[in-house]
Write an enzyme that holds these catalytic residues in place. Structure first.
Site, PDB file in Angstrom:
ATOM      1  N   GLU A 126      -1.491  -5.618   8.444  1.00  0.00           N
ATOM      2  CA  GLU A 126      -0.799  -5.002   9.574  1.00  0.00           C
ATOM      3  C   GLU A 126      -1.489  -5.345  10.895  1.00  0.00           C
ATOM      4  OE1 GLU A 126      -0.261  -0.785   8.948  1.00  0.00           O
ATOM      5  OE2 GLU A 126       0.748  -1.101   7.023  1.00  0.00           O
TER       6      GLU A 126
ATOM      7  N   LYS B 104      -0.772  -9.481   2.731  1.00  0.00           N
ATOM      8  CA  LYS B 104      -0.109  -8.977   3.934  1.00  0.00           C
ATOM      9  C   LYS B 104      -1.096  -8.089   4.678  1.00  0.00           C
ATOM     10  CE  LYS B 104       3.153  -5.587   3.927  1.00  0.00           C
ATOM     11  NZ  LYS B 104       2.503  -4.583   4.807  1.00  0.00           N
TER      12      LYS B 104
ATOM     13  N   ASP C  13       0.842  -1.198   0.000  1.00  0.00           N
ATOM     14  CA  ASP C  13       0.000   0.000   0.000  1.00  0.00           C
ATOM     15  C   ASP C  13       0.877   1.248   0.000  1.00  0.00           C
ATOM     16  OD1 ASP C  13       0.910  -0.150   2.587  1.00  0.00           O
ATOM     17  OD2 ASP C  13      -1.057  -0.065   3.543  1.00  0.00           O
ATOM     18  N   SER C  14       2.210   1.039   0.061  1.00  0.00           N
ATOM     19  CA  SER C  14       3.145   2.142  -0.168  1.00  0.00           C
ATOM     20  C   SER C  14       2.990   2.669  -1.591  1.00  0.00           C
ATOM     21  CB  SER C  14       4.586   1.696   0.092  1.00  0.00           C
ATOM     22  OG  SER C  14       4.888   0.545  -0.684  1.00  0.00           O
TER      23      SER C  14
ATOM     24  N   GLU D  46       8.953  -3.768  10.950  1.00  0.00           N
ATOM     25  CA  GLU D  46       9.358  -2.457  10.444  1.00  0.00           C
ATOM     26  C   GLU D  46       9.771  -1.527  11.581  1.00  0.00           C
ATOM     27  OE1 GLU D  46       6.655  -0.787   7.600  1.00  0.00           O
ATOM     28  OE2 GLU D  46       7.738   1.117   7.493  1.00  0.00           O
TER      29      GLU D  46
ATOM     30  N   ASP E   1      -0.895  -6.244  -0.495  1.00  0.00           N
ATOM     31  CA  ASP E   1      -1.128  -5.617   0.806  1.00  0.00           C
ATOM     32  C   ASP E   1      -2.624  -5.336   0.956  1.00  0.00           C
ATOM     33  OD1 ASP E   1       0.270  -4.839   3.024  1.00  0.00           O
ATOM     34  OD2 ASP E   1       1.139  -3.043   2.118  1.00  0.00           O
TER      35      ASP E   1
HETATM   36  O1  KIV Z   1       3.568  -1.154   1.725  1.00  0.00           O
HETATM   37  C1  KIV Z   1       4.759  -1.477   1.811  1.00  0.00           C
HETATM   38  O2  KIV Z   1       5.571  -1.199   0.924  1.00  0.00           O
HETATM   39  C2  KIV Z   1       5.189  -2.226   2.977  1.00  0.00           C
HETATM   40  C3  KIV Z   1       6.637  -2.565   3.099  1.00  0.00           C
HETATM   41  C4  KIV Z   1       7.429  -1.385   3.436  1.00  0.00           C
HETATM   42  C5  KIV Z   1       6.862  -3.685   4.016  1.00  0.00           C
HETATM   43  O3  KIV Z   1       4.397  -2.533   3.803  1.00  0.00           O
END
Ligand code: KIV
Length: 275
Positions: free
Chosen positions: A130, A128, A59-60, A193, A98
């Site tokens: 959180e 993934k 989600d980055s 992280e 994510d």
């Molecule tokens: O969204 C992302 O890029 C991340 C990584 C930094 C682990 O969660």
């Protein structure tokens, strides 16, 4: 128990996708590996060819691709086409999607519905999420969806945490407990992280699943970077990242030269012209 005949994640089988079993075997052998974010097909194909075993459609994308200030506004509808492009652009890497903020926290059922969309509509091979959502991780893994956990600095909780701060300086034991619970719930890997290196070392030793660090020191089983940080495109990179190239300067120079050639009547040359 080993389920993979290839001796190494790097240079191992290329005729199929990397699986959670390959990653588990790599940890058992003590082989470290690298994960990168990717948000479209070009970087996916380059990183895949470079042998990167896991690509994360993070989600980055919010602050590195979609022009948002942080990861919070990113939606499922925005990440699905990006995930599909990364799957299409790669042949060997395991592609992880994510789960965006708001798309999984309220119930295991919501998390399953969101993950199912990523699997069916984009071809994701894992998700993934959180935080220590234990019953959700249990439900997803029981439904055949590999889950990567994420503890320490969890950027979707930015406002709750009060900024991008190192986590676990005073509550390291709580993070260790959460990590153990996430493993027990069935997660195949865990991102840690921005935590002190000593804490990451302790958690990595305590878990049998791979721990993927970002700003978590040298002792994790794997390391992840946001690709624009790695390539030196991000204007102000975070301290946890290392820029291996300066593509921002390279791309700036190329765009400037192109504009100068157009203004000077030099481009297109005869080799780019059709008669
Ligand atoms: O969204 C992302 O890029 C991340 C990584 C930094 C682990 O969660």
């Amino acid at each position: 128990m080993s389920t993979n005949n290839s001796a190494s994640l790097y240079g191992g089988a290329t005729h199929r996708r990397v699986s959670i079993h390959d990653l588990r075997d790599a940890k058992a052998r003590g082989e470290k590996w690298a994960m990168l974010t990717s948000y479209e097909q070009m970087t996916a194909s380059i990183f895949d060819e470079a042998g990167i075993p896991v690509l994360l459609v993070g989600d980055s994308a919010g602050n590195n691709f979609l022009g948002a200030e942080n990861t919070i506004p990113v939606t499922v509808d925005e990440l699905i086409p990006l995930t599909r492009a990364v799957v299409r652009g790669s042949k060997r890497a395991m592609v992880i999607a994510d789960l965006p903020f708001g798309s999984y926290e309220s119930s295991a059922d919501l998390a399953l519905a969101t993950s199912t969309r990523f699997f069916k509509e984009a071809g994701a091979m894992g998700v993934k999420l959180e935080g220590a959502h234990i019953s959700t991780i249990e439900k997803l893994t029981a439904s055949g969806i590999p889950v990567m956990g994420h503890l320490g600095l969890t950027p979707q909780s930015l406002h709750q945490l009060g900024g991008y701060k190192v986590q676990g300086r005073t509550d390291g034991d709580a993070i260790l407990e959460s990590a153990l619970a996430i493993e027990k719930a069935g997660a195949f890997a865990l991102v840690l992280e921005l935590v002190p290196a000593e804490l990451a070392k302790k958690i990595t030793a305590a878990l049998s699943i791979p721990v993927i660090g970002i700003g978590a020191g040298i002792d994790c089983d794997a390391q992840v970077l946001v690709w624009t940080d790695l390539m030196g495109i991000t204007a102000i990179p975070p301290r946890l990242a290392k820029a291996y190239r300066n593509l921002r300067a390279e791309m700036m120079a190329a765009a400037t030269e192109f504009a100068a050639d157009v203004r000077g009547g030099v481009f297109p040359g005869p080799e780019n012209t059709f008669n």
